[in-house]
Design a protein around this motif. Structure first.
Motif, PDB file in Angstrom:
ATOM      1  N   ARG A   1       0.824  -1.196   0.000  1.00  0.00           N
ATOM      2  CA  ARG A   1       0.000   0.000   0.000  1.00  0.00           C
ATOM      3  C   ARG A   1       0.856   1.242   0.000  1.00  0.00           C
ATOM      4  O   ARG A   1       1.826   1.349   0.730  1.00  0.00           O
ATOM      5  CB  ARG A   1      -0.922  -0.007   1.218  1.00  0.00           C
ATOM      6  CG  ARG A   1      -1.923  -1.163   1.178  1.00  0.00           C
ATOM      7  CD  ARG A   1      -2.750  -1.204   2.420  1.00  0.00           C
ATOM      8  NE  ARG A   1      -3.741  -2.277   2.344  1.00  0.00           N
ATOM      9  CZ  ARG A   1      -4.547  -2.591   3.334  1.00  0.00           C
ATOM     10  NH1 ARG A   1      -4.495  -1.954   4.472  1.00  0.00           N
ATOM     11  NH2 ARG A   1      -5.418  -3.570   3.196  1.00  0.00           N
ATOM     12  N   ARG A   2       0.439   2.187  -0.792  1.00  0.00           N
ATOM     13  CA  ARG A   2       1.154   3.449  -0.855  1.00  0.00           C
ATOM     14  C   ARG A   2       0.161   4.583  -0.818  1.00  0.00           C
ATOM     15  O   ARG A   2      -0.954   4.469  -1.287  1.00  0.00           O
ATOM     16  CB  ARG A   2       1.968   3.527  -2.160  1.00  0.00           C
ATOM     17  CG  ARG A   2       3.039   2.451  -2.237  1.00  0.00           C
ATOM     18  CD  ARG A   2       3.884   2.670  -3.456  1.00  0.00           C
ATOM     19  NE  ARG A   2       3.060   2.602  -4.665  1.00  0.00           N
ATOM     20  CZ  ARG A   2       3.527   2.844  -5.874  1.00  0.00           C
ATOM     21  NH1 ARG A   2       4.788   3.186  -6.043  1.00  0.00           N
ATOM     22  NH2 ARG A   2       2.751   2.756  -6.924  1.00  0.00           N
ATOM     23  N   GLN A   3       0.594   5.684  -0.302  1.00  0.00           N
ATOM     24  CA  GLN A   3      -0.269   6.848  -0.224  1.00  0.00           C
ATOM     25  C   GLN A   3       0.308   7.961  -1.092  1.00  0.00           C
ATOM     26  O   GLN A   3       1.456   7.916  -1.523  1.00  0.00           O
ATOM     27  CB  GLN A   3      -0.379   7.350   1.217  1.00  0.00           C
ATOM     28  CG  GLN A   3      -1.047   6.339   2.151  1.00  0.00           C
ATOM     29  CD  GLN A   3      -1.280   6.932   3.509  1.00  0.00           C
ATOM     30  OE1 GLN A   3      -1.535   8.129   3.622  1.00  0.00           O
ATOM     31  NE2 GLN A   3      -1.208   6.116   4.539  1.00  0.00           N
TER      32      GLN A   3
ATOM     33  N   ARG B   1       0.292  11.126  -4.085  1.00  0.00           N
ATOM     34  CA  ARG B   1       0.203  11.244  -5.525  1.00  0.00           C
ATOM     35  C   ARG B   1       1.593  11.429  -6.096  1.00  0.00           C
ATOM     36  O   ARG B   1       2.544  11.762  -5.384  1.00  0.00           O
ATOM     37  CB  ARG B   1      -0.671  12.449  -5.887  1.00  0.00           C
ATOM     38  CG  ARG B   1      -0.086  13.759  -5.389  1.00  0.00           C
ATOM     39  CD  ARG B   1      -0.990  14.926  -5.689  1.00  0.00           C
ATOM     40  NE  ARG B   1      -0.401  16.170  -5.210  1.00  0.00           N
ATOM     41  CZ  ARG B   1      -1.018  17.334  -5.251  1.00  0.00           C
ATOM     42  NH1 ARG B   1      -2.220  17.419  -5.742  1.00  0.00           N
ATOM     43  NH2 ARG B   1      -0.422  18.415  -4.806  1.00  0.00           N
TER      44      ARG B   1
ATOM     45  N   ASP C   1       0.826   1.822 -13.643  1.00  0.00           N
ATOM     46  CA  ASP C   1       1.392   1.244 -12.434  1.00  0.00           C
ATOM     47  C   ASP C   1       0.441   0.135 -11.986  1.00  0.00           C
ATOM     48  O   ASP C   1      -0.630   0.408 -11.449  1.00  0.00           O
ATOM     49  CB  ASP C   1       1.517   2.338 -11.366  1.00  0.00           C
ATOM     50  CG  ASP C   1       2.164   1.823 -10.087  1.00  0.00           C
ATOM     51  OD1 ASP C   1       2.083   0.612  -9.823  1.00  0.00           O
ATOM     52  OD2 ASP C   1       2.726   2.645  -9.345  1.00  0.00           O
TER      53      ASP C   1
ATOM     54  N   GLU D   1       0.564  -2.036  -9.633  1.00  0.00           N
ATOM     55  CA  GLU D   1       0.322  -2.090  -8.196  1.00  0.00           C
ATOM     56  C   GLU D   1      -0.699  -1.050  -7.762  1.00  0.00           C
ATOM     57  O   GLU D   1      -1.602  -1.322  -6.982  1.00  0.00           O
ATOM     58  CB  GLU D   1       1.649  -1.883  -7.459  1.00  0.00           C
ATOM     59  CG  GLU D   1       1.543  -1.970  -5.947  1.00  0.00           C
ATOM     60  CD  GLU D   1       2.896  -1.794  -5.288  1.00  0.00           C
ATOM     61  OE1 GLU D   1       3.098  -0.738  -4.650  1.00  0.00           O
ATOM     62  OE2 GLU D   1       3.738  -2.683  -5.414  1.00  0.00           O
ATOM     63  N   ARG D   2      -0.559   0.154  -8.300  1.00  0.00           N
ATOM     64  CA  ARG D   2      -1.494   1.221  -7.939  1.00  0.00           C
ATOM     65  C   ARG D   2      -2.883   0.919  -8.494  1.00  0.00           C
ATOM     66  O   ARG D   2      -3.896   1.178  -7.840  1.00  0.00           O
ATOM     67  CB  ARG D   2      -0.989   2.560  -8.482  1.00  0.00           C
ATOM     68  CG  ARG D   2      -1.766   3.753  -7.966  1.00  0.00           C
ATOM     69  CD  ARG D   2      -1.498   3.985  -6.490  1.00  0.00           C
ATOM     70  NE  ARG D   2      -2.187   5.196  -6.047  1.00  0.00           N
ATOM     71  CZ  ARG D   2      -3.236   5.203  -5.252  1.00  0.00           C
ATOM     72  NH1 ARG D   2      -3.724   4.064  -4.809  1.00  0.00           N
ATOM     73  NH2 ARG D   2      -3.792   6.326  -4.891  1.00  0.00           N
ATOM     74  N   SER D   3      -2.943   0.375  -9.714  1.00  0.00           N
ATOM     75  CA  SER D   3      -4.236  -0.002 -10.271  1.00  0.00           C
ATOM     76  C   SER D   3      -4.921  -1.042  -9.405  1.00  0.00           C
ATOM     77  O   SER D   3      -6.133  -0.986  -9.175  1.00  0.00           O
ATOM     78  CB  SER D   3      -4.075  -0.550 -11.693  1.00  0.00           C
ATOM     79  OG  SER D   3      -3.841   0.484 -12.628  1.00  0.00           O
TER      80      SER D   3
ATOM     81  N   GLU E   1      -4.574  -1.491  -6.198  1.00  0.00           N
ATOM     82  CA  GLU E   1      -5.062  -0.829  -4.993  1.00  0.00           C
ATOM     83  C   GLU E   1      -6.396  -0.128  -5.240  1.00  0.00           C
ATOM     84  O   GLU E   1      -7.330  -0.217  -4.437  1.00  0.00           O
ATOM     85  CB  GLU E   1      -4.035   0.193  -4.504  1.00  0.00           C
ATOM     86  CG  GLU E   1      -2.733  -0.411  -4.004  1.00  0.00           C
ATOM     87  CD  GLU E   1      -1.709   0.658  -3.670  1.00  0.00           C
ATOM     88  OE1 GLU E   1      -1.927   1.830  -4.050  1.00  0.00           O
ATOM     89  OE2 GLU E   1      -0.687   0.329  -3.051  1.00  0.00           O
TER      90      GLU E   1
ATOM     91  N   GLN F   1      -6.434   0.583  -1.220  1.00  0.00           N
ATOM     92  CA  GLN F   1      -5.615   1.734  -0.881  1.00  0.00           C
ATOM     93  C   GLN F   1      -6.034   2.295   0.473  1.00  0.00           C
ATOM     94  O   GLN F   1      -7.200   2.225   0.849  1.00  0.00           O
ATOM     95  CB  GLN F   1      -5.719   2.830  -1.968  1.00  0.00           C
ATOM     96  CG  GLN F   1      -7.019   3.629  -1.946  1.00  0.00           C
ATOM     97  CD  GLN F   1      -8.140   2.931  -2.678  1.00  0.00           C
ATOM     98  OE1 GLN F   1      -8.051   1.748  -2.972  1.00  0.00           O
ATOM     99  NE2 GLN F   1      -9.204   3.663  -2.985  1.00  0.00           N
TER     100      GLN F   1
ATOM    101  N   PRO G   1      -3.294   8.143 -10.160  1.00  0.00           N
ATOM    102  CA  PRO G   1      -1.958   8.587 -10.561  1.00  0.00           C
ATOM    103  C   PRO G   1      -1.797   8.930 -12.032  1.00  0.00           C
ATOM    104  O   PRO G   1      -0.842   9.620 -12.390  1.00  0.00           O
ATOM    105  CB  PRO G   1      -1.068   7.394 -10.174  1.00  0.00           C
ATOM    106  CG  PRO G   1      -1.975   6.230 -10.099  1.00  0.00           C
ATOM    107  CD  PRO G   1      -3.302   6.761  -9.665  1.00  0.00           C
TER     108      PRO G   1
ATOM    109  N   GLU H   1      -4.075   4.160 -15.219  1.00  0.00           N
ATOM    110  CA  GLU H   1      -4.803   3.635 -14.080  1.00  0.00           C
ATOM    111  C   GLU H   1      -6.271   4.051 -14.126  1.00  0.00           C
ATOM    112  O   GLU H   1      -7.159   3.291 -13.726  1.00  0.00           O
ATOM    113  CB  GLU H   1      -4.165   4.099 -12.773  1.00  0.00           C
ATOM    114  CG  GLU H   1      -2.762   3.583 -12.526  1.00  0.00           C
ATOM    115  CD  GLU H   1      -1.690   4.360 -13.284  1.00  0.00           C
ATOM    116  OE1 GLU H   1      -0.533   3.932 -13.275  1.00  0.00           O
ATOM    117  OE2 GLU H   1      -2.011   5.403 -13.896  1.00  0.00           O
TER     118      GLU H   1
END
Length: 271
Positions: A5-7, A9, A31, A33-35, A37, A43, A96, A100
């Motif tokens: 998990r990342r926070q 932008r 990304d 990983e971000r997608s 989440e 997220q 992001p 995504e």
């Protein structure tokens, strides 16, 4: 496997570079990983900072509206931000980048998979219902035909569609790999037929009633028909005239007939 998990932008030069690549409507590499989440709701919500004025859902719905009206190429972070009167950079708090965003658009646009439990008659009526629901989804959002034509991360709705189709084939005697192959064949026909139907409707809306290659093909066959006797015969019998129906049902019937033959063979073998 847990999703890291990342926070936050993208900041600074990275965010600026991403924004700069989106002006032409092409989605840059995303990304994954971000997608994941965003698609799967994994997220973490920011615990500090001002109360958000937007949400991922509102952004995605606005982007879908733009794509439905003008095509996917018209969607950019800048264009979506303008729908809300926000700056482009403000959207990066939620999504992001365009790649995504498109992942989210696809999963939202296709919606939940069809409920097949109430479809009586076995695997075939279930797959027929599945195919017609998919056909309708592509017609509601024609841009999804191009957006889904490559391997990518699936969201919960899209994975549900896969699960629904595979579930329709459970108990048929087909091996798991064969059930997946059958799904691919059905989906391929639905996509191809929907693409043709959408393009034909688009031409008709523009006042074009003939196939774009029709007159040229006639001319070619007139000149070179001796080399292509089967094409000449089909054309002379009217096979290249305006199609009857929407193009889905004939091919679907053929595809399901073939799957039925395979299922019958598996059933005979196991008897």
């Amino acid at each position: 496997m847990a999703v890291k998990r990342r926070q936050g932008r993208p900041r600074g030069r990275a965010a600026g570079a991403r924004a700069g690549r989106e002006g032409d409507g092409d989605a840059p590499p995303g990304d994954r990983e971000r997608s994941a989440e965003l698609l799967w709701g994994e997220q973490e919500r920011p615990s500090r900072g001002p109360k958000p004025g937007l949400s991922v859902e509102r952004i995605v719905r606005a982007a879908i509206g733009i794509a439905d009206a003008e095509g996917l190429a018209a969607v950019s972070m800048q264009r979506v931000a303008s729908e809300f009167g926000f700056t482009t950079m403000s959207l990066y708090r939620y999504v992001p980048g365009k790649a995504e965003l498109v992942d989210l658009m696809i999963d939202t646009a296709i919606g939940a998979p069809p409920a097949l439990d109430g479809v009586a008659g076995g695997w075939r009526p279930k797959l027929e219902a599945w195919a017609r629901h998919g056909w309708a989804a592509f017609h509601r959002h024609p841009w999804a035909l191009g957006a889904t034509g490559h391997p990518r991360l699936m969201g919960p709705n899209e994975l549900g569609w896969l699960d629904s189709a595979l579930g329709a084939l459970s108990g048929t005697g087909l091996a798991p790999g064969e059930r997946h192959d059958a799904f691919i064949v059905v989906l391929g026909h639905v996509r191809t037929a929907a693409h043709y139907s959408v393009e034909r409707a688009r031409r008709q809306q523009g006042g074009v009633t003939d196939e774009p290659w029709g007159a040229f093909l006639v001319e070619l066959v007139q000149k070179h028909g001796d080399r292509y006797p089967a094409v000449r015969e089909a054309m002379s019998s009217g096979a290249f005239g305006p199609p009857e129906g929407d193009g889905l049902e004939f091919g679907l019937r053929c595809v399901l007939d073939g799957i039925g033959v395979l299922i019958a063979a598996r059933t005979t073998r196991s008897a």
